[in-house]
Scaffold this active site. Structure first.
Site, PDB file in Angstrom:
ATOM      1  N   LYS A  79       0.860  -1.186   0.000  1.00  0.00           N
ATOM      2  CA  LYS A  79       0.000   0.000   0.000  1.00  0.00           C
ATOM      3  C   LYS A  79       0.892   1.232   0.000  1.00  0.00           C
ATOM      4  O   LYS A  79       1.928   1.257   0.684  1.00  0.00           O
ATOM      5  CB  LYS A  79      -0.896  -0.030   1.248  1.00  0.00           C
ATOM      6  CG  LYS A  79      -1.952   1.072   1.305  1.00  0.00           C
ATOM      7  CD  LYS A  79      -2.876   0.885   2.510  1.00  0.00           C
ATOM      8  CE  LYS A  79      -3.971   1.940   2.571  1.00  0.00           C
ATOM      9  NZ  LYS A  79      -4.878   1.734   3.723  1.00  0.00           N
ATOM     10  N   SER A 154      -9.778   1.751   2.651  1.00  0.00           N
ATOM     11  CA  SER A 154      -8.860   2.496   1.799  1.00  0.00           C
ATOM     12  C   SER A 154      -7.794   1.638   1.106  1.00  0.00           C
ATOM     13  O   SER A 154      -7.176   2.089   0.159  1.00  0.00           O
ATOM     14  CB  SER A 154      -8.144   3.549   2.636  1.00  0.00           C
ATOM     15  OG  SER A 154      -7.330   2.924   3.615  1.00  0.00           O
ATOM     16  N   SER A 178     -10.084  -0.543   6.900  1.00  0.00           N
ATOM     17  CA  SER A 178      -9.457  -0.312   5.594  1.00  0.00           C
ATOM     18  C   SER A 178      -8.753  -1.519   4.974  1.00  0.00           C
ATOM     19  O   SER A 178      -8.377  -1.465   3.800  1.00  0.00           O
ATOM     20  CB  SER A 178      -8.456   0.844   5.686  1.00  0.00           C
ATOM     21  OG  SER A 178      -9.138   2.062   5.617  1.00  0.00           O
TER      22      SER A 178
END
Lengths: 491, 477
Positions: A79, A154, A178
């Site tokens: 990420k 996210s 997330s």
């Protein structure tokens, strides 16, 4: 079967036996990226050159008989809020468009030392604020199961990459769901470890008391293997806990007979999609057939979790994001008139709408005269929510629940309605407030072919139990290993 | 009209730790800009603070020395504001739960003792420094070497009633932190800085008046001047029937006036909240006790003990204990040569004269306590006279030679104490000065000194003066 479709566990075993090389696996993954990432758009930055060099080094390491780990030579994606030397770390924000960290995050160091291959950086909602990855300043990542739908967020890039097999596994971060929510939307395994289990050093902070890094994988066994590599005490993170890291993987097969499973009634309330509910209820029954006992339990303060979270997380974020001021690194507005104007313009232009909304909410919650009513009150409610879990866990080992009230929604469906977007985190947020470990495991599909996730929640530092229950469930699930076809048109 | 002056002080002490408060960077002063930095102290995304335990030790020391309560679980908080020298956009400090509370410090002004309350002591990080190049307009640089250097802030109660009291408090506080070894106390360089809150009220009024905060006073003298200036400013306002406005003012050292820095409306809302990156600082009894054991004796207590143990005048003890190293030196000498008054005299007269001339500290003194004790021993057992002692002392100092016995031997400076030898010399002097002997014996007693002088001259000052006296008395009556 193409190498990119194998699990981390299988590739590890084949690599150890010398049946494949990391270079072959890595090349396969990059062929896959070239093939499908134009549709999925999971990646923000792809590092093929670096990855191939790391793959060669991993093969060399095995040839020389040096110590290896299950991730040695395995292509993994990160990420884009995990600091990486040599790769940009944008956090999905214009503010950090060209920011290249001078140091590696603790988890990145661990992966590099273990000889992992880093494929690149994955898309996300800006500074991890969002539930759809639509808040990225760069691109919209699509749900591999339905390209017209969001991957969740996210960590949408991390879960879409695993679902579309453009990485064998990835790391995401989970502040209010997330990892788990996009994992459920994308039909992959996503785990949030106990707060303090994995070092946050080098994870660009959204809400420091809630953020936790975790694995996103295609199987539970993979999550167990990857967690073992990234977990453990780190002196550079004061909130990291000094407890031994168990061998999660070897313990997966220990049976779950007699294990007590709680089903919190508040997690099956109004707004829960019928198909989601029936899939989760079915999963509960399956776990019971494996010898676990089911009990209805209550977490009475669940209703307050979203409000509590959006006060605490935004308060922390308003302070955490103050460093993006145009002075030291990242974006700086041109043509500013003096210092204050530079701050204003830099932050007005550098941050997206959702980030600005949360910074303002958090600033307000901490302001003189409002602190007691908002921030302090929210901390008190956080304690009550944590106590709910303590009480329930006195009588059971794990909790099972849905991850998200609905399956993946369409692009644009909620982006203009922040409140409805916030409410989609209602079932994941309490876990972050209490600092507990939890996992999302695929538990079926809707009639339209959208994945549904089963959430399992355990006591602090009981990742071993958590993974074991998830592994036993996965074995009974007929759809385990199903992959999206990716034959729709990208929107 | 006459008003009561009310003063409270906030003192920032830069701590003498080797490394910064939340990272391992050096605190060394004077390195090239941004050399002492890392991702933590420059506020890079994702970097996290880790508390330096030494800072807690130092804060506890300061707390114990000022009779504070040590908070069992204190909390770091973020103080949020934007400024380029503040890399994270917040300063990590302590707010609701500081490490030390409820202490006091005793001062003395005009022979009046007074107790000044200490509200709290908290730990925090310093900010960096802006550099404005002289000839380039529109450009500023930031040096983060000082960012994250540890500070303690010591906040007093509004207990001081005059500028003299404020200065006495400040001096006493500086003596303590310097003695404790937690701060170098340098006001000019800003490692010991003071802000003053000043208000006036009518005598007997129960509530405090509106205060102004004064900043930028870099010496005791300036603290005094600035406070006096502020008192006059407020007095003028009140006398004219006006109201003092709450504001922050900056002292202008060169012009001797203060000017408005910011008003109440521009005051920051710092939005303090507990820093989620740091755990509460848990200090148990054992930790406090360990620090207590390591605490040096403080100046006032040490002075009292030295007077009691060594029977030297209070004035001498005060001079000797003003500096911790000097007091250590004195006690080391006395331990080796147990005649405190002699040791005190030699240190205060000879040693301090040399040190002051060279502007060096006693820690850099070329004469060791052992060297001085040996010298005092030679004087004490009459091997040399005090006068010769001063010559030897000077040689020891300039050559960093700590063997006075060898110097005395090499230079033949030993006192003549052989009665037979001295008697021969005394006889020679008497024989050569027949007339003066007669004058003396007829009542010119002052001439006795002349005979002593002659003997000393003959022996190059090395004759034992007591023996010369008694031999002369014996021979010429």
């Amino acid at each position: 079967m193409e190498l990119y479709n194998f699990s981390l566990e299988e590739l590890w075993q084949r690599l150890e036996k010398g049946e494949v090389s990391s270079l072959e696996v890595t090349r396969s993954v990059f062929r896959r990226i070239a093939e499908v990432d134009n549709k999925v758009a999971a990646y923000l930055e792809i590092d093929e050159k670096g990855a191939l060099a790391q793959a060669e080094a991993a093969d060399e390491r095995r040839r020389k008989g040096e110590a290896t780990s299950p991730v040695t030579g395995i292509p993994l994606g990160l990420k884009d809020l995990l600091s990486t030397v040599g790769l940009k770390t944008t956090c999905g924000s214009r503010m950090l468009a060209d920011y290249r960290p001078e140091y590696d995050a603790a988890v990145v160091t661990r992966l590099r030392e273990a000889g992992a291959v880093i494929t690149g950086k994955l898309n996300m909602d800006e500074f991890a604020m969002g539930s759809s990855t639509e808040n990225s300043a760069y691109k919209a990542t699509r749900n591999p199961w339905d390209l017209k739908r969001v991957p969740g967020g996210s960590s949408g890039g991390s879960t879409a990459a695993v679902a579309s097999a453009t990485a064998i596994a990835t790391l995401g971060s989970d502040t209010g769901g997330s990892i788990r929510q996009p994992a459920s939307f994308c039909g992959v395994v996503g785990m949030k470890p106990t707060y303090g289990r994995v070092s946050r050093y080098g994870l660009v902070a959204f809400a420091s008391s809630l953020d936790q890094i975790g694995p996103v994988t295609s199987t539970v066994a993979d999550a167990a293997l990857l967690l073992k590599v990234i977990a453990g005490h780190d002196e550079r993170d004061s909130t990291s806990v000094n407890l031994p890291v168990p061998d999660y993987y070897s313990n997966l097969k220990n049976d779950i007979k007699g294990l007590k499973i709680g089903v919190p009634k508040e997690y099956f309330g109004a707004g829960l999609d019928v198909e989601v509910e029936s899939a989760v209820r079915l999963a509960c029954r399956q776990l019971a057939t494996a010898g676990a006992s089911l009990d209805d339990v209550s977490l009475p303060h669940t209703d307050y979790a979203v409000a509590t979270y959006y006060l605490l997380a935004t308060a922390e974020a308003s302070s955490n994001l103050a460093r993006y001021d145009g002075v030291k690194y990242g974006f700086r507005a041109e043509s500013a008139d003096g210092l204050v104007d530079m701050y204003r313009q830099t932050r007005a232009q550098g941050f997206g709408e959702e980030v600005k909304r949360r910074v303002m909410l958090g600033t307000y919650a901490l302001s003189a005269g409002y602190y007691d009513a908002y921030y302090r009150k929210a901390q008190q409610v956080r304690t009550l929510i944590t106590r709910d879990f303590d009480e329930v866990f006195a009588g059971c080992d794990v909790l099972v629940a849905p991850v998200c009230p609905t399956p993946a929604f369409a692009f644009g469906e909620k982006i203009d309605d922040p409140l409805s977007m916030y409410l989609s985190d209602i079932l994941t947020i309490p876990v972050n407030l209490a600092g507990l470990p939890a996992i999302s495991v695929p538990c079926g599909f809707t009639k339209n072919g959208l994945p549904i996730g089963l959430q399992i929640i355990a006591k602090p530092f009981a990742e071993e139990t958590l993974l074991r229950v998830a592994w036993h469930y996965e074995r009974m699930a007929e759809w385990a290993g199903r992959r999206p076809e990716l034959n729709g048109e990208a929107v | 009209m006459d008003y009561e002056i009310v003063i409270g002080l906030e003192v920032h002490c830069q701590l003498l730790t080797q490394t910064k408060i939340f990272c391992g960077c050096s605190t060394h002063f004077g390195n090239p800009p941004n050399q002492n930095t890392c991702p933590v102290c420059t506020g890079m995304p994702g970097a996290l603070p880790v508390l330096n335990r030494k800072v807690v030790d130092f804060a506890i020391r300061a707390g114990l020395a000022t009779d504070c309560q040590i908070t069992p679980s204190s909390v770091f908080a973020r103080k949020n504001y934007f400024y380029p020298d503040l890399p994270k956009g917040y300063q990590i400090s302590q707010f609701e739960l500081p490490i030390c509370v409820d202490g006091h410090l005793d001062i003395e002004v005009d022979n009046q003792k007074k107790r000044i309350g200490i509200t709290r002591i908290h730990m925090e990080e310093d900010a960096g420094k802006l550099v404005h190049p002289e000839h380039v307009h529109g450009v500023s640089y930031v040096d983060y070497n000082r960012a994250c250097v540890p500070l303690i802030e010591i906040v007093s109660e509004p207990d001081m009633r005059s500028s003299a009291e404020a200065v006495a408090y400040l001096k006493a506080l500086r003596d303590i932190v310097v003695y404790l070894g937690v701060c170098d106390g340098n006001m000019e360089e800003g490692s010991f800085r003071c802000d003053a809150n000043i208000s006036l009220r009518r005598w007997g009024a129960p509530e405090l008046g509106t205060r102004a905060e004064l900043k930028n006073m870099n010496s005791f003298r300036n603290v005094q001047r600035a406070i006096e200036y502020e008192v006059e400013r407020q007095r003028d306002i009140l006398d004219e029937g006006g109201r003092v406005v709450q504001e922050t003012r900056l002292w202008d050292v060169d012009r001797g006036v203060s000017a408005l820095m910011r008003g109440k409306e521009e005051a920051h809302d710092y939005r303090y909240f507990p820093d989620p990156d740091l755990l509460p600082v848990v200090v148990d009894e054992a930790w406090v006790e360990k620090v207590r054991q390591s605490l040096p004796e403080l100046p006032v207590a040490r002075c009292q003990r030295i007077v009691a143990d060594f029977a030297i005048p209070v004035a001498d003890a005060e001079v000797l204990t003003a500096d911790r190293a000097m007091a250590d030196y004195f006690e080391a000498v006395v331990k080796l040569f147990p005649q405190p008054k002699a040791a005190a005299n030699w240190i205060m007269v000879e040693l301090m004269k040399f040190l002051n001339e060279d502007k060096i500290s006693v820690t850099q003194c070329p004469i060791t306590p052992q060297g001085l004790a040996d010298l005092l021993g030679l004087i004490g057992d009459n091997t040399i006279s005090g006068k010769i002692g001063k010559q030897v002392f000077s040689k020891m100092y300039s050559a960093a030679d700590n063997d006075p016995r060898q110097i005395v031997e090499d230079q033949g400076l030993a006192q003549m104490s052989d009665a037979g030898e001295l008697a021969v010399i005394v006889d020679e002097i008497i024989d050569a000065n027949d007339d003066k002997v007669k004058d003396y014996q007829q009542g010119k007693v002052k001439l006795f000194g002349f005979f002593v002088g002659q003997v000393m001259k003959k022996t190059k000052g090395q004759a034992n003066p007591q023996m010369v006296n008694s031999l002369l008395k014996e021979k010429i009556g």
